[in-house]
Every structure is written in structure tokens, then in C-alpha cells.
Write an enzyme that holds these catalytic residues in place. Structure first.
Site, mmCIF file in Angstrom:
data_model
loop_
_atom_site.group_PDB
_atom_site.id
_atom_site.type_symbol
_atom_site.label_atom_id
_atom_site.label_comp_id
_atom_site.label_asym_id
_atom_site.label_seq_id
_atom_site.Cartn_x
_atom_site.Cartn_y
_atom_site.Cartn_z
ATOM 1 N N HIS A 119 65.758 34.789 48.310
ATOM 2 C CA HIS A 119 66.502 33.747 48.613
ATOM 3 C C HIS A 119 66.249 32.306 48.002
ATOM 4 O O HIS A 119 67.245 31.544 47.734
ATOM 5 C CB HIS A 119 66.623 33.753 50.088
ATOM 6 C CG HIS A 119 67.736 32.654 50.663
ATOM 7 N ND1 HIS A 119 68.802 32.930 50.616
ATOM 8 C CD2 HIS A 119 67.479 31.734 51.593
ATOM 9 C CE1 HIS A 119 69.575 31.893 51.305
ATOM 10 N NE2 HIS A 119 68.796 31.182 51.881
ATOM 11 N N SER A 156 72.607 27.919 50.589
ATOM 12 C CA SER A 156 72.346 28.934 51.941
ATOM 13 C C SER A 156 73.345 28.076 52.924
ATOM 14 O O SER A 156 74.540 27.847 52.921
ATOM 15 C CB SER A 156 71.031 28.665 52.351
ATOM 16 O OG SER A 156 70.811 29.438 53.408
ATOM 17 N N ASP A 167 67.743 39.129 47.419
ATOM 18 C CA ASP A 167 68.028 37.913 48.557
ATOM 19 C C ASP A 167 67.708 38.559 49.781
ATOM 20 O O ASP A 167 68.811 39.537 50.420
ATOM 21 C CB ASP A 167 69.149 37.295 48.776
ATOM 22 C CG ASP A 167 69.211 35.911 49.366
ATOM 23 O OD1 ASP A 167 68.627 36.028 50.523
ATOM 24 O OD2 ASP A 167 69.861 34.777 49.149
#
Length: 310
Positions: free
Chosen positions: A290, A131, A261
Site C-alpha cells: 500500500h 488511499s 496491496d
């Protein structure tokens, strides 16, 4: 005095006696503990974990927002057991690192990652970024090159750019990030509960079974972070443009992304990243949310090991 109090008193006296007869030889232990924090160039303390055999191949992890190095514990434990030296630091303002008022930018995050690699003199490292950490890794390459890098893995990364712009028409609208900032100011403790209990792990999908432990872990890590840092980081991870950084990536690269996601949509991030990086390989996790470092940890561990060993 009850039995518990007696035991406590005896142990305290024993510890004091041992301390009074301690020899200088015990000092290296204290130095080893202190070494889990290094200083960034501006003096900000950066906490790090360094697990596994020190002579093993090196894997360095960069975490997501608003988490810290603890979010990588499943991957670090697995790879350390396989003989790898695994290192992960808490980003400034997060976890156990210093809470500097300024410097919550992607450039500074990349420079802090460089400080960790340089201080520990890590070479031929596989850099793994999740991320926001994926952006951190990309910007590190853009600013510091790949002299210390052997391979790169981007997991659910925010690269090449998240926010919607004229050049990124399918990106996430700015209003989403403005809402995230407002929720952070209004009640960030509840915000972290809502993110973890909903889209992050995919617990808002029909038939999903929320894990109280995973939700609590996300919340705990988020609340350890500095309010200012997590607020500023929203701009850093959403608006930073990593296109030129990715073009400089000249090492074997693996892109892993969940195709469900809801936080970092795959079409404009994972798939776009794989197209920008020369010879990158993309693995999509069908139905993956995610937070695949937890929800798909066994598969992720396997894919990481297979890629690193090549």
C-alpha cells in the site's frame, strides 16, 4: 555561568535588541507565515504546504489515513525541483489542521479541498490522491467539477468502494473495519505501529526488511491526528461509494496501485477504478504494498512526472 549559558544569554539579548529596532518592513514575513493556514467554510483551520516556484504548473496532493501532508514529502520535493508548484494540506483533524468535532466525512473532506484550491486560486492543477486522499479527490470532482483540474492521479486509492456490499461482493468485509475501530479505541498508538510495521509497507512479507524510520514516521503522523477524526474517518474511507463521482471524471486520469496491496486490495479498487473512468490508464507495481509513496518513491516520482508533462 558556563559557556552554553553565556551563548544563550548573548543571543537572547541580541534578539531583543533587534526587535526593539525592527521596522514595519518586517511585517510581510509574519503574514507569509500565517498564510500557511486557511479557513474552511465552517472556520476550521486547514494547514497547507506550498512549495516550488509560484508560477510553475500546479500539482495538489491529498494524503491517506491517518497521515498528513508530510507523507508526500518525497514527491513534493522531487516535483518542486523540476519546476512545479506543489501544494498539500493536512485534512481536518489530521496533522496541523484544526480538530473539529464533526465534519469527518468524505463530502466535507472534498469541500475542504475545494477551499484550499479556491483560496490559493489554483488552476489547471493535477490532483494526486493517495488511499483516502484518492476518495477525497474523486468526491471533489463529484461535488465541484473539474473547472480547476487538468489531470488526476489516484494512487492506492479507496475508490470506487472498499467495503463488501451486495453490489461489491469481493469487497473487504465490514468485520475488518469494525476490528480497526476497536483497535483504535483500545490502543491507537499500538495500532499505528502494527499497521506500519506490517501490511502498510509490506514489512510482514517473507524477506522484507522493516525500516524503523518509516514505521516511526507513520506513527508520528498518526499520533498528530485527532482521535475522533481518525476514528470517524474509518467509516468515511471504507463505506463511501465513489462510483458516480468517478463517472464525472472527464480529465486524463492515471491509476497507480501495488498488486500486493494488503490494505486496499487492487482487484476491487485500482482495477475497478480504471474500468469506471473514461480513458484511464492503470499502472500496477508488481509486489508493491500500500505504502508505495515511500517503498517505490523513485518509480512513482518518475511516473508522476511523465504523466504530468504529457
Amino acid at each position: 555561568m558556563n559557556r552554553l549559558a553565556q551563548l544563550f544569554a548573548v543571543s537572547t539579548l541580541a534578539a531583543a535588541a533587534m526587535a526593539s529596532h525592527a521596522q514595519p518592513a518586517a511585517q510581510p514575513v509574519a503574514r507569509a507565515v500565517a498564510a500557511t493556514t486557511i479557513a474552511a467554510k465552517d472556520g476550521t483551520p486547514l494547514y497547507y504546504k506550498d512549495w516550488g516556484p509560484k508560477d510553475g504548473p500546479v500539482v495538489v496532493f491529498s494524503h491517506g489515513w491517518p497521515l498528513n501532508a508530510d507523507s508526500w514529502e518525497s514527491q513534493m520535493l522531487f516535483l518542486a525541483d523540476q519546476g512545479y508548484r506543489v501544494v498539500a494540506h493536512d485534512r481536518r483533524g489530521h496533522g496541523r489542521s484544526g480538530q473539529s468535532w464533526s465534519g469527518n466525512t468524505m463530502d466535507q473532506y472534498a469541500d475542504d479541498l475545494a477551499a484550499v484550491l479556491d483560496a490559493l486560486n489554483l488552476k489547471n492543477a493535477t490532483l494526486v490522491g493517495f488511499s483516502t486522499g484518492g476518495g477525497e479527490v474523486a468526491r471533489y470532482v463529484g461535488r465541484h467539477g473539474t473547472r480547476r483540474v487538468a489531470k488526476v492521479v489516484l494512487v492506492g486509492a479507496v475508490t470506487p468502494i472498499m467495503v463488501k456490499t451486495p453490489a461489491n461482493a469481493q469487497g473487504v468485509p465490514m468485520e475488518v473495519f469494525d476490528g480497526l475501530r476497536k483497535a483504535s479505541l483500545d490502543n491507537r498508538a499500538q495500532l499505528y505501529k502494527d499497521i506500519a510495521g506490517g501490511p502498510f509497507f509490506g514489512f510482514n512479507r517473507p524477506g522484507a526488511k522493516p525500516s524503523a524510520g518509516q514505521i516511526d514516521s507513520f506513527w508520528r503522523q498518526g499520533m498528530l491526528a485527532d482521535h475522533k477524526a481518525t476514528y470517524d474517518s474509518i467509516k468515511a474511507f471504507s463505506e463511501s461509494d465513489f462510483v458516480e463521482d468517478l463517472k464525472k471524471l472527464d480529465k486524463p486520469t492515471l491509476v497507480i496501485h501495488g498488486d500486493d496491496d494488503q490494505i486496499v486490495p487492487i482487484e476491487t479498487t485500482g482495477r475497478a477504478t480504471a474500468k469506471l473512468v473514461r480513458n484511464a490508464r492503470l499502472i500496477e507495481y508488481a509486489g508493491g504494498p500500500h505504502g508505495i509513496t515511500d517503498t517505490h518513491k523513485d518509480r512513482l516520482n518518475k511516473d508522476l512526472l511523465e504523466f504530468i508533462k504529457r
